[in-house]
Design a protein around this motif. Structure first.
Motif, mmCIF file in Angstrom:
data_model
loop_
_atom_site.group_PDB
_atom_site.id
_atom_site.type_symbol
_atom_site.label_atom_id
_atom_site.label_comp_id
_atom_site.label_asym_id
_atom_site.label_seq_id
_atom_site.Cartn_x
_atom_site.Cartn_y
_atom_site.Cartn_z
ATOM 1 N N ARG A 177 67.617 46.398 90.812
ATOM 2 C CA ARG A 177 66.865 47.002 89.723
ATOM 3 C C ARG A 177 67.606 48.255 89.252
ATOM 4 O O ARG A 177 68.275 48.926 90.035
ATOM 5 C CB ARG A 177 65.442 47.385 90.161
ATOM 6 C CG ARG A 177 64.525 46.196 90.425
ATOM 7 C CD ARG A 177 64.243 45.402 89.165
ATOM 8 N NE ARG A 177 63.280 44.339 89.383
ATOM 9 C CZ ARG A 177 63.592 43.099 89.776
ATOM 10 N NH1 ARG A 177 64.878 42.783 90.013
ATOM 11 N NH2 ARG A 177 62.667 42.185 89.930
ATOM 12 N N LEU B 156 67.779 42.381 80.129
ATOM 13 C CA LEU B 156 66.532 41.709 80.499
ATOM 14 C C LEU B 156 66.349 40.416 79.711
ATOM 15 O O LEU B 156 65.897 39.399 80.266
ATOM 16 C CB LEU B 156 65.348 42.636 80.263
ATOM 17 C CG LEU B 156 63.969 42.094 80.655
ATOM 18 C CD1 LEU B 156 63.923 41.759 82.141
ATOM 19 C CD2 LEU B 156 62.865 43.096 80.298
ATOM 20 N N ILE C 205 70.082 43.467 86.617
ATOM 21 C CA ILE C 205 68.745 43.008 87.025
ATOM 22 C C ILE C 205 68.955 41.724 87.816
ATOM 23 O O ILE C 205 69.631 40.808 87.339
ATOM 24 C CB ILE C 205 67.827 42.746 85.816
ATOM 25 C CG1 ILE C 205 67.712 44.011 84.940
ATOM 26 C CG2 ILE C 205 66.448 42.289 86.273
ATOM 27 C CD1 ILE C 205 67.044 43.759 83.602
ATOM 28 N N ASP D 70 67.119 38.778 90.623
ATOM 29 C CA ASP D 70 66.067 38.175 91.443
ATOM 30 C C ASP D 70 66.610 36.922 92.119
ATOM 31 O O ASP D 70 67.697 36.434 91.781
ATOM 32 C CB ASP D 70 64.842 37.826 90.600
ATOM 33 C CG ASP D 70 63.876 38.993 90.454
ATOM 34 O OD1 ASP D 70 63.781 39.815 91.385
ATOM 35 O OD2 ASP D 70 63.226 39.089 89.393
ATOM 36 N N LYS E 286 59.984 44.721 86.559
ATOM 37 C CA LYS E 286 61.301 44.771 85.931
ATOM 38 C C LYS E 286 61.287 45.148 84.457
ATOM 39 O O LYS E 286 62.333 45.490 83.917
ATOM 40 C CB LYS E 286 62.046 43.438 86.105
ATOM 41 C CG LYS E 286 61.435 42.251 85.398
ATOM 42 C CD LYS E 286 62.349 41.025 85.442
ATOM 43 C CE LYS E 286 62.455 40.430 86.802
ATOM 44 N NZ LYS E 286 61.227 39.727 87.234
#
Length: 464
Positions: free
Chosen positions: A261, A281, A430, A432, A450
């Motif tokens: 992050r 993003l 970013i 995940d 996020k």
């Protein structure tokens, strides 16, 4: 450890995929910091963990396909060991938990291998990465280290099997991810002017340790996010900085997580930070939506790159047709690495076995020459059961900007005057972790904030 049946079943599958010979597995050793009895933290070899589950140094194992037997080689504790370390579970007891009935002293491994070689039988082994195991293999096989030839047949069989995660493995990975989520929220609470990077790194390692976890890799906690793997931690956070936190926990059983992050040290993103964050993003959201069986991850990577370019064109840093820009690799001035990688028992799963085998196929080998693509660890078609990361980013690297500008490289797509206004911007990433499912994908773990609004609101609540 998982159940004995788990390890027996895994070995049976592996054995069925190798025609003949002996499968040799070497565990890791305790590596000394500065003398023999002052070792670094011990981490067992991941493939050994997968098939045997025993977290003990200086052990080995064989699966003898021709004679249908499995043996673990190692030494029980001597009385001197017990004096210093206390009584512990024996190797025999640990082997039984792995579903292996036969154990032999470590010294007998050499004779077993020599006898097999004398009979003309093939000894399969994986690429060694510890120097000690390179020496052991060279001695066992009576070859020079430079002449070691790992078994491609065994590598392919292991990769095929370990790539598809069992439900109990997913539980372990999600445990690691949820602890990492806590780590990242802690960092968002701590990240304020005057704090040192190393204070943040120490805090998240403390949190992980209190959850009986190690770090899956050295944490990247930095105000200089333009350096992809920045392990320098002596900077002081200042107003106006962006802070990048790439860190993940590893469970006691060795399963990893890998989250990133980026957030402002100030209470809110500046306009410039907000604009570039939204570009990253958007690329992230579009990339995750493409995850499904059958699609090549390389294609998702290139599509994410195109979304990055579209955003950079809107902001004036790039120009021209985004698809053409990606085809000419112009995006790699800002996105120099790959979109993601496999994850499991290793944060870069099975990378010790070779990226060509993990992330690519014989029909579509890895591009090892093209800047950007040579750093893409995963390119092949996805399958249900894969666990992987998605991590687009934008990185401003002054040295790279200067080189490209001096060469007028990709000038049809890059507005260098505008780019130089951002040369000290740093970086945004970013990241995940996802499971590929039969009909698409599933975000692993409980989820971590996020969006800009989520991050600013969370920090406003906890920094006041």
């Amino acid at each position: 450890m998982f159940s004995a049946q788990t390890y027996q079943d895994r070995r049976a599958v592996l054995q069925s995929n190798i025609a003949n010979g002996i499968l040799l597995f070497l565990g890791n050793i305790e590596n000394p910091v500065n003398f023999e009895h002052n070792p670094y933290y011990f981490r067992q070899d991941s493939t050994y963990l997968y098939y045997f589950g025993i977290q003990e140094p200086r052990i080995a194992a064989i699966i003898d396909i021709d004679e249908n037997k499995t043996i673990i080689f190692g030494d029980e504790l001597s009385i001197d060991d017990i004096v210093w370390m206390g009584g512990q579970e024996t190797l025999k007891e640990k082997s039984l938990k792995s579903g292996v009935q036969e154990t032999l002293p470590y010294a007998e491994l050499s004779q077993y291998i020599l006898k097999a070689q004398a009979s003309g039988r093939k000894v399969h082994y994986l690429p060694p990465y510890q120097s000690f195991n390179k020496i052991v293999l060279a001695d066992l096989l009576s070859v020079r280290i430079a002449e070691l030839q790992p078994s491609v047949e065994l590598i392919r069989a292991v990769v095929k099997q370990r790539s598809i995660k069992e439900s109990q493995e997913i539980e372990q990975i999600e445990q690691a991810i949820n602890i990492s989520n806590e780590m990242h929220l802690l960092v968002m609470r701590m990240g304020r002017p005057g704090v040192k990077e190393y204070e943040i790194a120490n805090a998240i390692q403390y949190l992980a340790a209190n959850k009986e976890c190690q770090m899956a890799y050295p944490p990247i906690v930095t105000i200089n996010g333009g350096i992809l793997h920045n392990h320098y931690r002596l900077n002081t956070l200042r107003e106006g900085d962006l802070f990048l936190n790439d860190s993940g926990a590893e469970t006691a059983m060795g399963y990893a997580s890998d989250l990133t992050r980026t957030f402002p040290v100030s209470p809110a993103f500046t306009t410039r930070q907000k604009e570039l964050y939204e570009v990253v993003l958007n690329a992230f959201n579009n990339a995750q939506r493409l995850l499904k069986p059958g699609i090549r991850f390389k294609d998702i990577h290139l599509k994410a790159a195109q979304h990055l370019v579209e955003g950079l064109v809107d902001l004036g840093l790039m120009k021209g047709n985004p698809e053409d820009a990606v085809n000419n690799h112009a995006h790699t001035l800002f996105f120099q690495c790959g979109l993601g990688h496999m994850m499991g028992l290793d944060v870069h799963d099975m990378e010790d076995l070779g990226e060509q085998y993990i992330g690519y196929t014989e029909e579509e080998p890895k591009d090892t020459q093209t800047f950007g693509l040579k750093s893409l660890r995963l390119g092949k078609a996805l399958e249900s059961g894969f666990v992987l990361t998605v991590e687009p980013g934008i990185y401003m690297i002054p040295e790279l900007i200067d080189i490209w500008q001096s060469e007028n490289k990709n000038a049809d797509f890059i507005n260098y005057d505008k780019v130089n206004e951002y040369r000290n911007f740093g970086g945004i990433r970013i990241e995940d972790n996802f499971l590929v499912t039969d009909d698409g994908y599933r975000l692993l773990g409980n989820g971590l904030i996020k969006t800009i609004e989520e991050i600013e609101n969370y920090r406003a609540e906890h920094l006041s």
